[in-house]
Each structure stands twice: as structure tokens, then as C-alpha cells.
Design a protein around this motif. Structure first.
Motif, PDB file in Angstrom:
ATOM      1  N   ARG A   1      -0.679  10.101   2.020  1.00 23.05           N
ATOM      2  CA  ARG A   1      -0.271   8.690   2.055  1.00 23.05           C
ATOM      3  C   ARG A   1      -0.771   8.075   3.367  1.00 23.05           C
ATOM      4  O   ARG A   1      -0.096   8.148   4.395  1.00 23.05           O
ATOM      5  CB  ARG A   1       1.250   8.587   1.960  1.00 23.05           C
ATOM      6  CG  ARG A   1       1.842   9.260   0.726  1.00 23.05           C
ATOM      7  CD  ARG A   1       3.247   8.783   0.432  1.00 23.05           C
ATOM      8  NE  ARG A   1       4.191   9.066   1.494  1.00 23.05           N
ATOM      9  CZ  ARG A   1       5.036  10.106   1.500  1.00 23.05           C
ATOM     10  NH1 ARG A   1       5.028  10.960   0.494  1.00 23.05           N
ATOM     11  NH2 ARG A   1       5.873  10.273   2.498  1.00 23.05           N
TER      12      ARG A   1
ATOM     13  N   HIS B   1      -1.030   5.245   5.000  1.00 22.34           N
ATOM     14  CA  HIS B   1      -0.672   3.899   5.447  1.00 22.34           C
ATOM     15  C   HIS B   1      -1.024   3.677   6.924  1.00 22.34           C
ATOM     16  O   HIS B   1      -1.534   2.611   7.297  1.00 22.34           O
ATOM     17  CB  HIS B   1       0.830   3.675   5.230  1.00 22.34           C
ATOM     18  CG  HIS B   1       1.341   2.427   5.862  1.00 22.34           C
ATOM     19  ND1 HIS B   1       1.150   1.177   5.316  1.00 22.34           N
ATOM     20  CD2 HIS B   1       2.009   2.226   7.033  1.00 22.34           C
ATOM     21  CE1 HIS B   1       1.688   0.268   6.112  1.00 22.34           C
ATOM     22  NE2 HIS B   1       2.214   0.869   7.157  1.00 22.34           N
TER      23      HIS B   1
ATOM     24  N   ASP C   1       0.663   4.190  -2.720  1.00 21.07           N
ATOM     25  CA  ASP C   1       0.500   5.609  -2.382  1.00 21.07           C
ATOM     26  C   ASP C   1       1.574   6.460  -3.049  1.00 21.07           C
ATOM     27  O   ASP C   1       1.296   7.555  -3.532  1.00 21.07           O
ATOM     28  CB  ASP C   1       0.568   5.814  -0.858  1.00 21.07           C
ATOM     29  CG  ASP C   1      -0.681   5.326  -0.164  1.00 21.07           C
ATOM     30  OD1 ASP C   1      -1.750   5.284  -0.809  1.00 21.07           O
ATOM     31  OD2 ASP C   1      -0.598   4.983   1.030  1.00 21.07           O
TER      32      ASP C   1
ATOM     33  N   ASP D   1       0.833  -1.214   0.000  1.00 21.92           N
ATOM     34  CA  ASP D   1       0.000   0.000   0.000  1.00 21.92           C
ATOM     35  C   ASP D   1       0.866   1.262   0.000  1.00 21.92           C
ATOM     36  O   ASP D   1       0.490   2.284  -0.575  1.00 21.92           O
ATOM     37  CB  ASP D   1      -0.994   0.000   1.160  1.00 21.92           C
ATOM     38  CG  ASP D   1      -0.341   0.213   2.501  1.00 21.92           C
ATOM     39  OD1 ASP D   1       0.641  -0.476   2.781  1.00 21.92           O
ATOM     40  OD2 ASP D   1      -0.811   1.073   3.268  1.00 21.92           O
TER      41      ASP D   1
ATOM     42  N   GLN E   1       0.635   9.351  -5.488  1.00 24.36           N
ATOM     43  CA  GLN E   1       0.982  10.729  -5.112  1.00 24.36           C
ATOM     44  C   GLN E   1       1.892  11.358  -6.168  1.00 24.36           C
ATOM     45  O   GLN E   1       1.712  12.519  -6.535  1.00 24.36           O
ATOM     46  CB  GLN E   1       1.648  10.740  -3.743  1.00 24.36           C
ATOM     47  CG  GLN E   1       1.612  12.093  -3.068  1.00 24.36           C
ATOM     48  CD  GLN E   1       2.235  12.047  -1.690  1.00 24.36           C
ATOM     49  OE1 GLN E   1       3.326  11.532  -1.499  1.00 24.36           O
ATOM     50  NE2 GLN E   1       1.538  12.584  -0.710  1.00 24.36           N
TER      51      GLN E   1
ATOM     52  N   GLU F   1      -3.444  11.298  -5.766  1.00 25.15           N
ATOM     53  CA  GLU F   1      -3.767  11.169  -4.342  1.00 25.15           C
ATOM     54  C   GLU F   1      -2.971  12.237  -3.618  1.00 25.15           C
ATOM     55  O   GLU F   1      -1.808  12.470  -3.953  1.00 25.15           O
ATOM     56  CB  GLU F   1      -3.382   9.776  -3.847  1.00 25.15           C
ATOM     57  CG  GLU F   1      -3.817   9.472  -2.421  1.00 25.15           C
ATOM     58  CD  GLU F   1      -3.424   8.055  -1.994  1.00 25.15           C
ATOM     59  OE1 GLU F   1      -4.106   7.511  -1.122  1.00 25.15           O
ATOM     60  OE2 GLU F   1      -2.438   7.512  -2.510  1.00 25.15           O
TER      61      GLU F   1
END
Lengths: 191, 390
Positions: free
Chosen positions: B289, B291, B277, B273, B281, B286
């Protein structure tokens, strides 16, 4: 990726600028790989390399794998060197497209120049990362006495139990333990 | 005067700028004696937060001495008063301020219409923190204009040092509110992601509030060292599985209370993940982040609480809301209602329950501020908290 953990401390200094470059190359690798896997026919057409679609898609898989390796590993150095080797392979493959009567030689030339530029970045990044490794980090600061409790932790643990959590900050009643006096005492439901 | 001025991504300079003036009868001017770089300033340094303009003065952790008072603030402040300035600018009169929800003051954000477009409603004006929150000049400077100064201040005694008091401006009440949002029971395990300054304060707050067990998650050895000194068990996420270790420490049940003091710039190399991200990003798909939010939702004990003092700016992807809903988790978030807690926290400092100066690792002059931003961002030289002395 390479902050000052115990592990990175052993392997060398963390240079975040080079780290950022390595991450950028990893992301570029994945993006290029996706393009090669998704559109090998279009790329082959643009480069006058019809019949080599399978090879281009294969190179795409290699790019994606390398990119993931760079982003996922704690030490991206070997993966960046892997990219350098891949760049050599790409240049050699493109060079074959310069032979004969390829009407797209102009495009091939542009592609080779682009690959050469990225190769230079890859080599710089790989060399910088490799150079860093033997450089020891400065000694770790010792903060083991930074408790923040002037009277010691035993005295401060629970010292704020007198604090009344405001009503609007309390956990919903239904989520509070049943053992609490203010919680509803309900029997355990039977199934 | 000298001030730390934002010029662009990772470009902060110590410039000469005009001295601030009283612009409104509720204003006051303070001569800054100490200020600090906050972890959330790094979101501006790296330009992850939109709404900065070249020339903006940085800083929202500031204290000093009142040198000039506007006519309408004279009943509450006088020249010579020693004050800590909360990072949230508050009017003290609107409906939200009256409820103690100071960080969503309805009046102090002079660009409230922009914030309302982004968030649905306006939030409070903040010092040195983008034009979304008013575009007010920050306090990493020799002088600071304090708008709504009759409400936006914390008077502090002369018996304590700047270092003991400065963090009442932000990180101490932020860590405290994060712990209070957890409504800690004596049987609770509190897991705290991020052992930066706010995480360190959250650890101490959870200990003060009587948590049975506090666990801190980070990967920077010095931060983990300081977290252990504060009474936390530590997990280095680069070297062990956070989920496995948390379950191990809670007999497989997970922590009851989870605090995210990381926010939008989570680092988690090696997880799928986190890579997802990074790519999203980098391709502008996005903004944040998240997480830590995902990990907290997954590992938190059913019916537990997720407390989020970490700053998020925009749109987050792949949040496991199924886990949150089905496990019945409570989420508490928000910028800190600083003045709601500071009387109580000041008393605890005076009584010696806690001394927030433990977190300071670097003290330098304003001129060295730009270099310290980089050192702090890169977690070099054991840097955890930087205090600037103008």
C-alpha cells in the motif's frame, strides 16, 4: 481507522479486530454493489425478478456508497448501522420474490439465507462498535522526556557534521545547491 | 531452548526448539542477552511478506555473548566476546561487501536463486526474515547460530548497556542510512513519514547531521510526542492535511528531503488512494500500500530526494512517476548496509551524542513476546519499541 489518535481517544477504545471486520464489510459492500450495478439483468434473471433491474442497480449504488463511507470515515459505526438497515431492505425486497409462481424461488431462498448471514455480521459489528465508544482509553504515555540526546538537543544538533557522506551516497552533483564550493559556478541561463 | 516461532498469520508462539549447532566452520553460537521486535517483523506477523514457513524462528535485532566459535571464525571471535549481530548476514569478501553494499551480499543468501527470481538478483541473507532471504533462524530466542560469524558481528564494549547497543543491529543504522541517503544540507527541511522506531532514529540522525528543520508525520499521539522530544515538528495526518502543512512549513516549496519509514502497510483512512489500495490488496491485485510514496513524490521540492528505508515487498500501483521524473527527484532505497555505519555510530553513542535506548517502551521476557507482537502491531499501551530478555 481507529488508532489511538486524539480524536479516537475522545470517542473510545480502538478494537482493531472489530475495525478489521468493519473494513471487510466495507470492501464486501463495494464488491456486491459493483456486481449489482454492472450486472442487474443477470441478477434479476437468477432471482426471477425481471422488470426490477433498475431497483437492483439502485441498491448497488447504495452498497457502493455505504462501503466507501465505512472505509473513508474515522468512525464507521453509523455506516455499519446503515448496512443493517440496507440488509432489512434487501430481505424485504427478496421476500416479495417468494410470492406467486416464481420458478426461481430456490435461488431467492439461498440469497435470503446469505443476506441473513451477512446481516448477523453487520449487527454484531455495529453493536460492538457502539459498545466501544463510551469506554475510555488508558491515559496516554508521556514520552516528552525521551529526547535521545544525553547532552541535550542543542549540543547534539549538527554534532555529526564531521560525518563525510560516502561518495556513492551523495546527491547527484547536478542536484546540489549552486552555493556549494564544489558545485559548478554557472551563470543563470537567460531565456 | 525457548524461541518465538512463526506458525501462521498473527500466530507466533514461544516454543521449545532444539538448540542451534555449529554447522559450518565460519559459524558461531551466541547466548542472546537482549533482542527486539522490529516494525518489519510485523509484515511477517500479518503475513504480508511471502516465504515464511511454519516453524521459522523470528527476530533480527539481537545481541549477546559468544559461547561457541567455528574453526574458521576463531581469528575474529572468541568465546566471551560481547557482540551485536547485524540483521544482514555478510561474507565480507564478495564484490558487493568490498564496496560496503552489505545488504546485497552475493554469497550469504542460501536461497539466492529464489530471491533472484523475485528481484532479478540475490540479496543478502537475513536473520528470521523469510526463505526468500535464506530462511535463517532468527534471534528472538535463547541462542542464535550466526553464519559467516567472522564478518557478521559488531564487537561492543562492556561499558555500555544492552539497551544502548542493541539497536546497532538494525533500527539505528537504518534511520541513519535513511538520513545519509538524503545527503542533508544545513538549509534542508527533512520530512519523515512514520514515527515508529526507524522514524524516531531517522529524526535523531537528521538532527545530528544538522538539518535545519525536521518534520515527523504520524497519527499515534505517543509517537508524535516522542518525535517532538527528538526535535521534530509533528503533523497528525488524521487531523490535518499533510500536503498543506508541509507546504506551509516550507513557504510553499515543499521539503527538500523526504523519508518513508512506513513501507508497505501504510494507513491513511479517508484518502481515495488508500481505499483503492485496501480494495486491491484485499482482492490480491496489489502486494503493498504505497500511499506514502505517492505523497512524498507529490510534495517533495523539485530536485529533492526521496529516501526509502521502509520495507516494500512486491508490486506497487499508481506511483506518480510523472511527478518524480518531471521534478527531477532522486530516489534512494535499500536494506541497510549495517556494518558500513556501526563503527561511526558506536563512537557517537560512546561520546554521548545520542543514546538509542530512548525508544524502548516495553521490556519483557521471551514468553510474553507473542502478546507483545499484538500490542506493538495495534499500537496499544503507548508501545513503540519492545525489548525481549530471553
Amino acid at each position: 481507522m481507529r488508532y489511538e489518535t486524539e480524536r479516537t481517544r475522545r470517542r473510545g477504545h480502538a478494537d482493531t479486530a472489530t475495525d478489521t471486520l468493519a473494513r471487510g464489510l466495507g470492501i464486501f459492500s463495494i464488491a456486491l454493489g459493483i456486481a449489482e450495478v454492472v450486472a442487474p439483468r443477470a441478477l434479476a434473471r437468477a432471482l426471477g425478478m425481471k422488470g426490477q433491474e433498475g431497483l437492483i442497480a439502485g441498491y448497488g449504488v447504495r452498497e457502493i456508497a455505504t462501503g466507501i463511507g465505512i472505509l473513508a470515515s474515522k468512525d464507521p459505526t453509523p455506516w455499519i448501522w446503515g448496512r443493517v438497515a440496507g440488509d432489512g431492505l434487501d430481505l424485504a425486497t427478496l421476500a416479495t420474490a417468494l410470492e406467486g409462481r416464481n420458478p426461481k424461488k430456490g435461488n431467492v431462498g439461498i440469497a435470503m439465507a446469505a443476506v441473513a448471514g451477512v446481516t448477523a455480521l453487520d449487527v454484531y459489528c455495529a453493536q460492538t462498535l457502539s459498545r466501544e465508544s463510551p469506554t475510555p482509553l488508558p491515559p496516554m504515555q508521556d514520552y516528552s522526556d525521551r529526547t535521545g540526546y544525553p547532552g541535550g538537543i542543542e549540543q547534539s544538533h549538527g554534532a555529526a557534521k564531521d560525518f563525510e557522506v560516502p561518495r556513492d551516497f551523495r546527491a547527484p552533483e547536478a542536484m546540489r545547491p549552486y552555493t556549494q564550493p564544489q558545485a559548478p559556478q554557472r551563470p543563470t541561463p537567460s531565456m | 531452548m525457548k524461541a518465538l516461532v512463526w506458525h501462521g498469520t498473527t500466530d507466533i508462539r514461544c516454543d521449545s526448539v532444539p538448540d542451534p549447532q555449529i554447522e559450518h566452520p565460519r559459524d558461531a553460537i551466541i547466548k542472546v542477552t537482549s533482542c527486539a521486535i522490529c516494525g518489519s517483523d510485523l509484515h511477517l506477523y500479518d503475513h504480508f511478506m511471502p516465504g515464511m514457513k511454519s516453524g521459522d524462528i523470528m527476530g533480527h535485532e539481537t545481541m549477546g555473548e559468544v559461547v561457541e566459535v567455528g574453526a574458521e571464525s576463531k581469528g575474529k571471535l572468541k568465546v566471551g566476546d560481547r557482540v551485536v549481530i547485524p540483521f544482514t548476514i555478510i561474507c565480507g569478501e564478495c564484490e558487493q561487501c568490498k564496496r560496503g553494499n552489505f545488504s546485497v551480499c552475493e554469497r550469504t543468501n542460501r536461497n539466492g536463486h529464489i530471491a533472484a527470481k523475485a528481484f532479478g538478483h540475490t540479496t543478502a541473507g537475513l536473520f528470521g526474515y523469510t526463505h526468500l532471504t535464506g530462511g535463517y533462524a532468527g534471534g528472538q530466542a535463547e541462542y542464535l547460530r550466526v553464519p559467516f560469524a567472522d564478518a557478521t558481528h559488531i564487537k561492543v564494549p562492556s561499558t555500555l548497556s544492552d539497551e544502548q547497543l542493541l539497536f546497532l543491529s538494525d533500527i539505528f543504522p537504518t534511520g541513519w542510512q535513511a538520513a545519509v541517503q538524503c545527503d542533508i544540507e544545513p538549509t534542508d527541511t527533512v520530512a519523515i513519514w512514520g514515527a515508529g522506531p526507524v522514524g524516531q532514529m531517522a529524526i535523531r540522525s537528521a538532527i545530528l547531521l544538522g538539518a535545519k528543520q525536521v518534520i515527523a508525520i504520524d497519527r499515534v499521539p505517543e509517537r508524535l510526542d516522542m518525535a517532538r522530544a527528538g526535535g521534530a515538528i509533528t503533523i497528525n495526518f488524521d487531523e490535518e492535511s499533510v500536503i498543506e502543512r508541509l507546504n506551509e512549513l516550507t513557504n510553499g516549496k515543499g521539503p527538500e528531503k523526504c523519508i518513508d519509514s512506513v513501507g508497505m502497510e501504510a494507513h491513511a483512512a479517508g484518502t481515495v488512494d488508500a481505499m483503492y489500495d485496501r480494495v486491491k490488496q484485499a482482492t490480491m491485485m496489489e502486494t503493498d500500500r504505497p500511499h506514502v510514496l505517492r505523497e512524498m513524490a507529490y510534495v517533495c521540492r523539485p530536485a529533492g530526494t526521496l529516501s526509502v528505508p521502509g520495507v516494500y515487498g512486491g508490486l506497487l500501483d499508481k506511483i506518480p512517476f510523472g511527478a518524480i521524473m518531471n521534478k527531477g527527484l532522486t530516489i534512494r532505497t535499500g536494506q541497510t548496509h549495517v556494518n558500513r555505519w556501526t563503527d561511526d555510530l558506536l563512537r557517537r553513542i560512546e561520546e554521548g551524542q545520542i543514546d538509542p535506548s530512548f525508544v524502548i517502551t516495553h521490556t519483557v521476557g521471551l514468553e510474553e513476546g507473542p502478546d507483545m507482537y499484538k500490542i506493538f502491531r495495534d499500537k496499544q499501551d503507548g508501545c513503540i519499541k519492545v525489548v525481549l530478555k530471553p
